[in-house]
Scaffold this active site. Structure first.
Site, short mmCIF file in Angstrom:
data_model
loop_
_atom_site.label_atom_id
_atom_site.label_comp_id
_atom_site.label_asym_id
_atom_site.label_seq_id
_atom_site.Cartn_x
_atom_site.Cartn_y
_atom_site.Cartn_z
N SER A 136 -2.25 -93.16 -68.72
CA SER A 136 -3.50 -92.99 -67.97
C SER A 136 -4.59 -92.56 -68.95
CB SER A 136 -3.31 -91.90 -66.91
OG SER A 136 -4.55 -91.50 -66.35
N TYR A 149 -0.35 -83.54 -64.14
CA TYR A 149 -0.51 -84.97 -64.41
C TYR A 149 -1.10 -85.16 -65.82
CZ TYR A 149 -1.93 -89.85 -63.48
OH TYR A 149 -2.09 -91.24 -63.51
N1 LIG Z 1 -4.32 -95.42 -59.50
C1 LIG Z 1 -4.94 -94.87 -60.53
O1 LIG Z 1 -6.13 -94.49 -60.42
C2 LIG Z 1 -4.26 -94.74 -61.86
C3 LIG Z 1 -5.03 -94.45 -62.99
C4 LIG Z 1 -4.42 -94.30 -64.23
C5 LIG Z 1 -3.05 -94.47 -64.35
N2 LIG Z 1 -2.30 -94.75 -63.25
C6 LIG Z 1 -0.86 -94.91 -63.43
O2 LIG Z 1 -0.48 -96.20 -63.05
C7 LIG Z 1 0.90 -96.19 -62.64
C8 LIG Z 1 1.02 -96.88 -61.30
O3 LIG Z 1 0.31 -96.11 -60.35
P1 LIG Z 1 -0.36 -96.73 -59.03
O4 LIG Z 1 -1.78 -96.36 -59.09
O5 LIG Z 1 0.03 -98.15 -58.85
O6 LIG Z 1 0.33 -95.76 -57.97
P2 LIG Z 1 1.13 -96.03 -56.61
O7 LIG Z 1 1.40 -94.68 -56.08
O8 LIG Z 1 0.41 -97.02 -55.77
O9 LIG Z 1 2.47 -96.73 -57.13
C9 LIG Z 1 3.43 -96.03 -57.85
C10 LIG Z 1 4.77 -96.67 -57.58
O10 LIG Z 1 5.76 -95.94 -58.32
C11 LIG Z 1 6.87 -95.72 -57.48
N3 LIG Z 1 7.63 -94.55 -57.88
C12 LIG Z 1 7.24 -93.24 -57.82
N4 LIG Z 1 8.26 -92.44 -58.19
C13 LIG Z 1 9.29 -93.27 -58.51
C14 LIG Z 1 10.63 -93.04 -58.94
N5 LIG Z 1 11.09 -91.80 -59.12
N6 LIG Z 1 11.40 -94.10 -59.17
C15 LIG Z 1 10.96 -95.36 -58.97
N7 LIG Z 1 9.71 -95.64 -58.55
C16 LIG Z 1 8.90 -94.60 -58.32
C17 LIG Z 1 6.28 -95.55 -56.07
O11 LIG Z 1 7.25 -95.75 -55.05
C18 LIG Z 1 5.17 -96.58 -56.09
O12 LIG Z 1 5.62 -97.85 -55.63
C19 LIG Z 1 1.32 -94.72 -62.63
O13 LIG Z 1 2.02 -94.42 -63.81
C20 LIG Z 1 -0.01 -93.99 -62.58
O14 LIG Z 1 0.08 -92.69 -63.12
C21 LIG Z 1 -2.88 -94.90 -62.01
#
Ligand SMILES: NC(=O)c1ccc[n+]([C@@H]2O[C@H](COP(=O)([O-])OP(=O)(O)OC[C@H]3O[C@@H](n4cnc5c(N)ncnc54)[C@H](O)[C@@H]3O)[C@@H](O)[C@H]2O)c1
Length: 268
Positions: A136, A149
């Site tokens: 991130s 985080y």
């Molecule tokens: N959305 C944002 O603004 C943002 C910004 C920067 C980075 N990210 C990163 O991007 C990645 C994806 O996030 P997203 O925004 O799609 O979030 P999201 O919450 O929509 O999706 C995350 C997915 O990970 C799965 N997950 C969580 N814990 C798990 C586990 N223990 N085992 C298997 N699967 C698991 C969830 O079930 C979900 O399907 C993450 O690493 C997040 O930190 C997101």
């Protein structure tokens, strides 16, 4: 790396950024296994991918995921460690419960270690492979309102750097993906919602940036290019950068009465 037709695993592939990356790899002709806390068979079927239940906190689940993928699809050429969690904090910067710090450590960091342990020996033996670790912008800068985080994502960036330094000479490519805000459930959007604040990207545009970065074999993938400027400013004048972050936090408190990640994302 030439991406066509590769065997790829994407964790957290059931929705959000992981789903979009899995879809983009399938469009490249890839044979993709998406893994999530639930098998997500409907998502897998919609995308033309395979699906499997895997809790990435558990090393045995990741080993089983890799073994099953190799049996169904062939040796894993690309492993996208995308699953991630964030909880925000109820009060001061150390106020999140231990369970939330632990979950951030296990999902945002150790899962990427488990994945590397499971696939690196095969990739090194074949002289080729690609590890894509989703961190991130919080891993380079900071997420106001979520110290756990922020700390875990900094650790994820550090681990990816170690992988890239150690294994490029083995033929293993490494990218770390550092987006700012993306319209997913993590910050309160439903899948398919357009971001309603400036600077919020769709998961699909993040996925395109990821595949472009992989084609170029770029270590640091920044779907929001402005993050590079913020990182340079932070390195050049950390006191000024911190004061800018404090000002943003004060503004959130004055205008909205809170400075949690969901509120902050509307002000960036
Ligand atoms: N959305 C944002 O603004 C943002 C910004 C920067 C980075 N990210 C990163 O991007 C990645 C994806 O996030 P997203 O925004 O799609 O979030 P999201 O919450 O929509 O999706 C995350 C997915 O990970 C799965 N997950 C969580 N814990 C798990 C586990 N223990 N085992 C298997 N699967 C698991 C969830 O079930 C979900 O399907 C993450 O690493 C997040 O930190 C997101």
């Amino acid at each position: 790396m030439e991406l066509g037709g590769r065997v790829a695993v994407v964790t957290g592939g059931g929705r959000g950024i992981g789903r979009a990356i899995a879809a983009a790899l399938v469009r490249e002709g890839g044979r993709v296994m998406l893994a999530d806390l639930e098998a997500a068979p409907q998502t897998a079927a919609e995308l033309g991918a395979e699906g499997m239940r895997c809790d990435v906190r558990c090393a045995r689940d990741i080993e089983a995921l890799v073994a099953e993928t190799e049996q169904r699809l062939g040796p894993v050429e690309i492993f996208v460690s995308n699953a991630g969690v964030g909880f925000g904090e109820p009060d001061h910067a150390a106020s999140a419960p231990d369970a939330h710090w632990q979950a951030c450590w296990e999902v945002n960091v150790m899962a990427q270690v488990h994945a590397a342990r499971a696939v690196l020996p095969g990739m090194i033996a074949r002289g080729e492979g690609y590890l894509v670790n989703v961190a991130s912008a919080a891993g380079l800068l900071a997420q106001i309102g979520d110290a756990a985080y922020t700390a875990s994502k900094h650790a994820a960036v550090g681990f990816a750097e170690s992988l890239a330094i150690t294994h490029r000479d083995d033929g293993v490519r490494v990218s770390v993906v550092c987006p700012q805000y993306v319209a997913t459930a993590m910050i309160g959007y439903a899948d398919g919602d357009a971001g309603d604040a400036s600077g919020v990207l769709s998961p699909e545009s993040v996925a395109e940036a990821v595949l472009d970065g992989m084609r170029a074999e770029r270590f640091l993938i920044l779907p929001h290019p402005q993050v590079a400027t913020h990182v340079a400013r932070k390195a050049g004048d950390p006191e000024r950068w911190l004061e800018g972050m404090r000002a943003l936090r004060r503004r959130a408190l004055q205008e909205h009465g809170r400075a949690d990640p969901v509120t902050i994302h509307r002000l960036v």
